[in-house]
Design an enzyme around this catalytic site. Structure first.
Site, short mmCIF file in Angstrom:
data_model
loop_
_atom_site.label_atom_id
_atom_site.label_comp_id
_atom_site.label_asym_id
_atom_site.label_seq_id
_atom_site.Cartn_x
_atom_site.Cartn_y
_atom_site.Cartn_z
N ASN A 12 0.87 -1.17 0.00
CA ASN A 12 0.00 0.00 0.00
C ASN A 12 0.91 1.22 0.00
O ASN A 12 1.41 1.63 1.03
CB ASN A 12 -0.91 -0.02 1.24
CG ASN A 12 -1.92 1.11 1.23
OD1 ASN A 12 -1.87 2.01 0.38
ND2 ASN A 12 -2.83 1.08 2.17
N ARG A 68 -2.41 -2.07 -3.69
CA ARG A 68 -3.65 -1.35 -3.49
C ARG A 68 -3.61 -0.11 -4.38
O ARG A 68 -2.69 0.71 -4.29
CB ARG A 68 -3.77 -0.94 -2.03
CG ARG A 68 -4.92 -0.04 -1.82
CD ARG A 68 -5.00 0.43 -0.41
NE ARG A 68 -6.41 0.55 -0.13
CZ ARG A 68 -6.99 0.26 1.00
NH1 ARG A 68 -6.28 -0.20 1.98
NH2 ARG A 68 -8.27 0.41 1.15
N ARG A 219 -15.00 14.16 6.80
CA ARG A 219 -15.73 14.45 5.56
C ARG A 219 -17.21 14.61 5.87
O ARG A 219 -17.76 13.88 6.69
CB ARG A 219 -15.57 13.30 4.56
CG ARG A 219 -14.17 13.10 4.03
CD ARG A 219 -14.19 12.09 2.88
NE ARG A 219 -12.87 11.63 2.57
CZ ARG A 219 -12.47 10.36 2.70
NH1 ARG A 219 -13.31 9.42 3.11
NH2 ARG A 219 -11.24 10.02 2.40
N GLU A 364 -8.49 -6.23 4.23
CA GLU A 364 -8.27 -5.77 2.86
C GLU A 364 -6.97 -6.32 2.29
O GLU A 364 -6.89 -6.65 1.11
CB GLU A 364 -8.26 -4.24 2.82
CG GLU A 364 -9.64 -3.67 3.11
CD GLU A 364 -9.63 -2.19 3.43
OE1 GLU A 364 -9.74 -1.39 2.51
OE2 GLU A 364 -9.53 -1.83 4.62
#
Ligand code: AMP
Length: 378
Positions: A12, A68, A219, A364
Site C-alpha cells: 500500500n 492497493r 468528511r 483488505e
C-alpha cells in the site's frame, strides 16, 4: 507455464509512507508486516529506496506482489496484472486521485525495479463497485456530456473491504456467493455502505470521490451541492479551499470539536453530556440507518446486515445507535452480545430478528493477496 505462488507481498504505497504485508497463501497467514515512513521527507528519498528497506526485512523474494490502487475508473472492473498496457491505462486515471494515484503507481514501478521478474497485480478500490453497479445508481442527473468528457459518475471506494466481507458473509451464512443479498457497512475513519445483490454491488454511498454518503471522521458526506456553492460565494473560497473544508474540516470533527473525528473520543465526550458530540453520533447513526433502509429495498431484502471497519468492528455504542433505528425492518439488538463484541465475528441482533446483523472483521490486505493469486492463475 503457471508458476506456483506461495508468498504474496501486499503493498500500500502512499505519498509519504509505504505499508506492506507478506502472506503465505497456503495457510493465508501473515509472515511479515511493516511500515516505511517519511518518504521524501527525511526518510528514504523515494518508493524504490523505501522498498530496499522492505527487502532487508523479508527473508526471501515474494512470488507475487499485490498493490492497493485507489482508482480503476471504468477501465478496471476487476484486479489486473500490471502489464505495460495496463500500467499506461492506470496512468490515465491519475486525474481521479491526484494525491494517491501517483504514489500507488510509483509503488508498482518501484517493485518492478527492486523485484525484477516478480509479477505485479493492481487491486483497485473501485473495481468491485463498478463491475456490477447499474447506471440508475451510478450516474448523476446532470448533462451526460460531463460523463462523456470527464468521466463524472459514481465509482465508489472501499471496494476491497466490501468484497472481503461479502465473501466472508456468504460463507458465514452458508449461502452461495451468487445468491447472497447484503448491506455491507464499512464504518471507519472513512465510511461507506454497499448494497450487494446476488454477490455484486448495485449501489454504494461514496461517489466520484470518497466525499459522498455517510458522515465521516472529517468528511461531510451527502450535502446539497447548492450549499457548497453558497459557502464558496459568501466566503470567496477557491475550489481547492472548499475541497479541504469538505474533506478535512467537516464531518464528526466539525460537529464534535474532536480533532480528527476519532469515534472513541467522540463517544467519551458525548457520555459527558457534550451536545456537539451527541449530535455527531446521532447524525452518523441516522444516516447509516437511512441507507440501510434504502439498500434493503433496492436489493429486495437483505440476508444480513454486515458491520466492519474500525467503528463497525469495535464500537458497540455506534452499532447500538444504528440498530436501535432499524425496528421497522424487524431488527432488534442483542445488547449483551453487542457490548462484548470487539474485532471478532458475531451476530449482534437478537434471536427472532427478521434480518441478522453480523459483525465481520475486514481484511483488505488478505483480499488483495487472494486477488493477486486469482489473477495470476487466470
Ligand atoms: P479505521 O479507519 O477503519 O481504522 O477506523 C478508525 C475509527 O474506528 C476511529 O474513529 C476509531 O475511533 C474507531 N475505533 C477503533 N476502535 C474503537 C473502539 N474500541 N471503540 C470505538 N471506536 C473505535
Amino acid at each position: 507455464m503457471k508458476r506456483e505462488i506461495r508468498t504474496v507481498l501486499v503493498v500500500n504505497s502512499g505519498s509519504s509512507s509505504l505499508k506492506y504485508q507478506l502472506f503465505d497463501m497456503k495457510t493465508e497467514t501473515r509472515l511479515a508486516k511493516g511500515l516505511v515512513e517519511r518518504i521524501g521527507a527525511g526518510g528514504p528519498a523515494n518508493h524504490a529506496e523505501a522498498l530496499k528497506e522492505v527487502v532487508k526485512a523479508l527473508a526471501a523474494k515474494p512470488d507475487a506482489i499485490g498493490h492497493r490502487i485507489l482508482h480503476g475508473g471504468e477501465v478496471f472492473r476487476d484486479s489486473a496484472l500490471m502489464t505495460k498496457a495496463n500500467f499506461a491505462k492506470a496512468k490515465k486515471l491519475v486525474k481521479f486521485g491526484p494525491l494517491h494515484m501517483p504514489a500507488n503507481l510509483g509503488g508498482v514501478e518501484a517493485c518492478e525495479k527492486i523485484f525484477p521478474g516478480v509479477p505485479n497485480v493492481g487491486v483497485f478500490d473501485t473495481a468491485f463497485h463498478i463491475a456490477t453497479m447499474p447506471d440508475c445508481a451510478g450516474m448523476y442527473a446532470i448533462d451526460p456530456k460531463f460523463y462523456r468528457k470527464y468521466g463524472i459518475r459514481k465509482y465508489g471506494f472501499h471496494g476491497t473491504s466490501h468484497k472481503f466481507v461479502t465473501q466472508a458473509a456468504a460463507k458465514f451464512l452458508k449461502k452461495p456467493l451468487a445468491k447472497v443479498n447484503l448491506v455491507t457497512c464499512h464504518l471507519g475513519n472513512g465510511s461507506s455502505l454497499a448494497a450487494i445483490k446476488q454477490g455484486g454491488v448495485v449501489d454504494t454511498t461514496m461517489g466520484l470521490t470518497p466525499l459522498a454518503g455517510l458522515v465521516m471522521g472529517t468528511r461531510c458526506g451527502d450535502i446539497d451541492a447548492a450549499a457548497v456553492l453558497s459557502i464558496m460565494e459568501s466566503e470567496k473560497k477557491t475550489p481547492a479551499e472548499m475541497d479541504t473544508l469538505l474533506n478535512k474540516q467537516s464531518g464528526l470533527q466539525a460537529l464534535s470539536g474532536v480533532k480528527g473525528g476519532d469515534c472513541r473520543d467522540i463517544c467519551a465526550k458525548a457520555a459527558k453530556g457534550d451536545k456537539g458530540a451527541e449530535l455527531a453520533l446521532e447524525m452518523l447513526a441516522y444516516r447509516v440507518a437511512l441507507y440501510i433502509g434504502a439498500y434493503n429495498t433496492v436489493i429486495g431484502g437483505a440476508d444480513a446486515i454486515v458491520m466492519t471497519g474500525g467503528i463497525g468492528e469495535n464500537s458497540s455504542e455506534v452499532r447500538a445507535r444504528i440498530i436501535n433505528r432499524l425496528g421497522a425492518l424487524g431488527i432488534k439488538l442483542d445488547r449483551k452480545v453487542n457490548d462484548k463484541t470487539r474485532g471478532v465475528t458475531a451476530v449482534i441482533s437478537a434471536k427472532g430478528s427478521k434480518i441478522p446483523v453480523v459483525v465481520l472483521p475486514t481484511n483488505e490486505e488478505l483480499m488483495i493477496a487472494r486477488d493477486t493469486v486469482r489473477v495470476l492463475r487466470g
